[in-house]
Motif scaffolding. Sequence first.
Motif, PDB file in Angstrom:
ATOM      1  N   SER A  12       0.844  -1.189   0.000  1.00  6.92           N
ATOM      2  CA  SER A  12       0.000   0.000   0.000  1.00  6.92           C
ATOM      3  C   SER A  12       0.888   1.251   0.000  1.00  6.92           C
ATOM      4  CB  SER A  12      -1.002  -0.036   1.165  1.00  6.92           C
ATOM      5  OG  SER A  12      -0.372  -0.347   2.375  1.00  6.92           O
ATOM      6  N   ALA A  13       0.260   2.405   0.028  1.00  4.26           N
ATOM      7  CA  ALA A  13       0.978   3.648  -0.317  1.00  4.26           C
ATOM      8  C   ALA A  13       1.744   4.256   0.855  1.00  4.26           C
ATOM      9  CB  ALA A  13       0.001   4.651  -0.911  1.00  4.26           C
ATOM     10  N   PRO A  15       6.132   4.937   1.777  1.00  4.75           N
ATOM     11  CA  PRO A  15       7.352   5.031   0.969  1.00  4.75           C
ATOM     12  C   PRO A  15       8.079   3.715   0.652  1.00  4.75           C
ATOM     13  CG  PRO A  15       7.206   6.912   2.434  1.00  4.75           C
ATOM     14  CD  PRO A  15       6.056   6.009   2.799  1.00  4.75           C
ATOM     15  N   THR A  39      -2.373  -1.352  -3.835  1.00  5.63           N
ATOM     16  CA  THR A  39      -3.555  -0.493  -3.758  1.00  5.63           C
ATOM     17  C   THR A  39      -3.495   0.473  -4.952  1.00  5.63           C
ATOM     18  OG1 THR A  39      -2.435   1.182  -2.438  1.00  5.63           O
ATOM     19  CG2 THR A  39      -3.591  -0.567  -1.214  1.00  5.63           C
ATOM     20  N   THR A  86      -0.254   0.360   5.175  1.00  2.12           N
ATOM     21  CA  THR A  86      -0.574   1.686   5.729  1.00  2.12           C
ATOM     22  C   THR A  86      -1.616   1.564   6.835  1.00  2.12           C
ATOM     23  OG1 THR A  86      -2.314   1.965   4.099  1.00  2.12           O
ATOM     24  CG2 THR A  86      -0.166   2.941   3.565  1.00  2.12           C
ATOM     25  N   PHE A  87      -1.715   2.636   7.588  1.00  2.00           N
ATOM     26  CA  PHE A  87      -2.790   2.804   8.586  1.00  2.00           C
ATOM     27  C   PHE A  87      -4.143   2.544   7.918  1.00  2.00           C
ATOM     28  CE2 PHE A  87      -5.617   6.025  10.676  1.00  2.00           C
ATOM     29  CZ  PHE A  87      -5.632   5.496  11.949  1.00  2.00           C
ATOM     30  N   ASN A  88      -4.330   3.137   6.757  1.00  2.00           N
ATOM     31  CA  ASN A  88      -5.586   3.011   6.024  1.00  2.00           C
ATOM     32  C   ASN A  88      -5.879   1.556   5.639  1.00  2.00           C
ATOM     33  OD1 ASN A  88      -7.801   4.073   4.284  1.00  2.00           O
ATOM     34  ND2 ASN A  88      -6.490   3.343   2.632  1.00  2.00           N
ATOM     35  N   THR A  89      -4.896   0.892   5.039  1.00  2.25           N
ATOM     36  CA  THR A  89      -5.117  -0.487   4.573  1.00  2.25           C
ATOM     37  C   THR A  89      -5.323  -1.437   5.751  1.00  2.25           C
ATOM     38  OG1 THR A  89      -4.093  -0.251   2.411  1.00  2.25           O
ATOM     39  CG2 THR A  89      -3.894  -2.412   3.441  1.00  2.25           C
ATOM     40  N   CYS A 121       3.562   0.149   8.183  1.00  2.62           N
ATOM     41  CA  CYS A 121       4.495   1.260   8.031  1.00  2.62           C
ATOM     42  C   CYS A 121       3.686   2.483   8.431  1.00  2.62           C
ATOM     43  CB  CYS A 121       4.999   1.377   6.597  1.00  2.62           C
ATOM     44  SG  CYS A 121       6.146   2.759   6.406  1.00  2.62           S
ATOM     45  N   TYR A 126      -0.062   8.241  13.838  1.00  2.00           N
ATOM     46  CA  TYR A 126      -1.131   7.300  13.447  1.00  2.00           C
ATOM     47  C   TYR A 126      -1.382   6.262  14.541  1.00  2.00           C
ATOM     48  CZ  TYR A 126      -1.504   8.425   8.394  1.00  2.00           C
ATOM     49  OH  TYR A 126      -1.748   9.009   7.175  1.00  2.00           O
TER      50      TYR A 126
HETATM   51  C1  LIG Z   1       4.790  11.097   0.963  1.00  2.00           C
HETATM   52  C2  LIG Z   1       3.738  10.308   1.697  1.00  2.00           C
HETATM   53  C3  LIG Z   1       4.131   9.388   2.636  1.00  2.00           C
HETATM   54  C4  LIG Z   1       3.172   8.644   3.335  1.00  2.00           C
HETATM   55  N1  LIG Z   1       3.590   7.736   4.245  1.00  2.00           N
HETATM   56  C5  LIG Z   1       2.669   6.996   4.899  1.00  2.00           C
HETATM   57  C6  LIG Z   1       3.084   6.002   5.839  1.00  2.00           C
HETATM   58  O1  LIG Z   1       4.284   5.754   6.073  1.00  2.00           O
HETATM   59  N2  LIG Z   1       2.115   5.286   6.469  1.00  2.00           N
HETATM   60  C7  LIG Z   1       0.787   5.499   6.238  1.00  2.00           C
HETATM   61  O2  LIG Z   1      -0.029   4.819   6.865  1.00  2.00           O
HETATM   62  N3  LIG Z   1       0.365   6.426   5.352  1.00  2.00           N
HETATM   63  C8  LIG Z   1       1.261   7.159   4.683  1.00  2.00           C
HETATM   64  N4  LIG Z   1       0.859   8.094   3.774  1.00  2.00           N
HETATM   65  C9  LIG Z   1      -0.588   8.298   3.562  1.00  2.00           C
HETATM   66  C10 LIG Z   1      -1.159   7.229   2.616  1.00  2.00           C
HETATM   67  O3  LIG Z   1      -0.492   7.247   1.365  1.00  2.00           O
HETATM   68  C11 LIG Z   1      -2.679   7.507   2.438  1.00  2.00           C
HETATM   69  O4  LIG Z   1      -3.350   7.310   3.675  1.00  2.00           O
HETATM   70  C12 LIG Z   1      -3.312   6.638   1.380  1.00  2.00           C
HETATM   71  O5  LIG Z   1      -4.688   6.957   1.306  1.00  2.00           O
HETATM   72  C13 LIG Z   1      -3.155   5.169   1.704  1.00  2.00           C
HETATM   73  O6  LIG Z   1      -3.886   4.436   0.756  1.00  2.00           O
HETATM   74  P1  LIG Z   1      -3.756   2.864   0.621  1.00  2.00           P
HETATM   75  O7  LIG Z   1      -3.772   2.293   2.017  1.00  2.00           O
HETATM   76  O8  LIG Z   1      -4.971   2.488  -0.151  1.00  2.00           O
HETATM   77  O9  LIG Z   1      -2.505   2.589  -0.129  1.00  2.00           O
HETATM   78  C14 LIG Z   1       1.798   8.852   3.066  1.00  2.00           C
HETATM   79  C15 LIG Z   1       1.413   9.775   2.100  1.00  2.00           C
HETATM   80  C16 LIG Z   1       2.360  10.491   1.420  1.00  2.00           C
HETATM   81  C17 LIG Z   1       1.920  11.470   0.368  1.00  2.00           C
END
Ligand SMILES: Cc1cc2nc3c(=O)[nH]c(=O)nc-3n(C[C@H](O)[C@H](O)[C@H](O)COP(=O)(O)O)c2cc1C
Length: 183
Positions: A12-13, A15, A39, A86-89, A121, A126
């Motif tokens: 997921s998103a 780094p 994702t 991620t926190f979100n996923t 991560c 968070y």
């Molecule tokens: C530069 C950058 C770094 C990020 N790093 C994190 C991270 O380390 N952990 C995290 O939970 N979200 C991080 N985020 C926020 C997630 O990318 C964001 O919540 C996103 O909606 C996650 O979507 P996904 O879980 O569907 O991939 C970061 C966002 C950006 C722009």
Amino acid sequence: MTRRPVLYVFGSAAPPVREFPDVVRRAQAEGYEVCVGLTPTAARWLGGEVAGLAEATGHPVRSAYKLPGEPDVWPRADAILVAPATFNTLNHWALGLTEHFIVGVVAEGIGKEIPLVTMPCVNSAYVRHPQFGRSLATLREAGVEVLYGPGGFVPHRSGERRADGYPWDVALGAVARVLGGRR
Ligand SMILES: Cc1cc2nc3c(=O)[nH]c(=O)nc-3n(C[C@H](O)[C@H](O)[C@H](O)COP(=O)(O)O)c2cc1C
């Protein structure tokens, strides 16, 4: 000839997902047949590298559900690694909100008894949200190996990264361990 175990590597998103080309090479060197899932946001972050991951694995990189009636394009998983999570996923997975393809696969993976490993991560802000601890507890209760805390992922401060990098060796070590009895 014995077949190679199939490992789905889902990201997921956060780094460390940018390190997927190297992580896939490492997993392949450890003997896995790898399929990559992302994702939609992680796929956007990887951009042009997604095509290279498909070529390197020999399987399409997936970030969306197939249409009804379309065939499955991946072999069945022997194990699934969700990292970086991620926190979100993590919250979507724990709460059973399966809008995103990779979350749907691992949500079903619990019921299918596929060995599941995840390494969050997340930053130290968070983790103070009340849902974070609940989500990890839910996933652990469901049998997911969650690599969080000492020996796994330790949160960084918001806006920083761990000086020693994301511990991919811990994640791949846990995959080998959960597959131990099955290889
Ligand atoms: C530069 C950058 C770094 C990020 N790093 C994190 C991270 O380390 N952990 C995290 O939970 N979200 C991080 N985020 C926020 C997630 O990318 C964001 O919540 C996103 O909606 C996650 O979507 P996904 O879980 O569907 O991939 C970061 C966002 C950006 C722009």
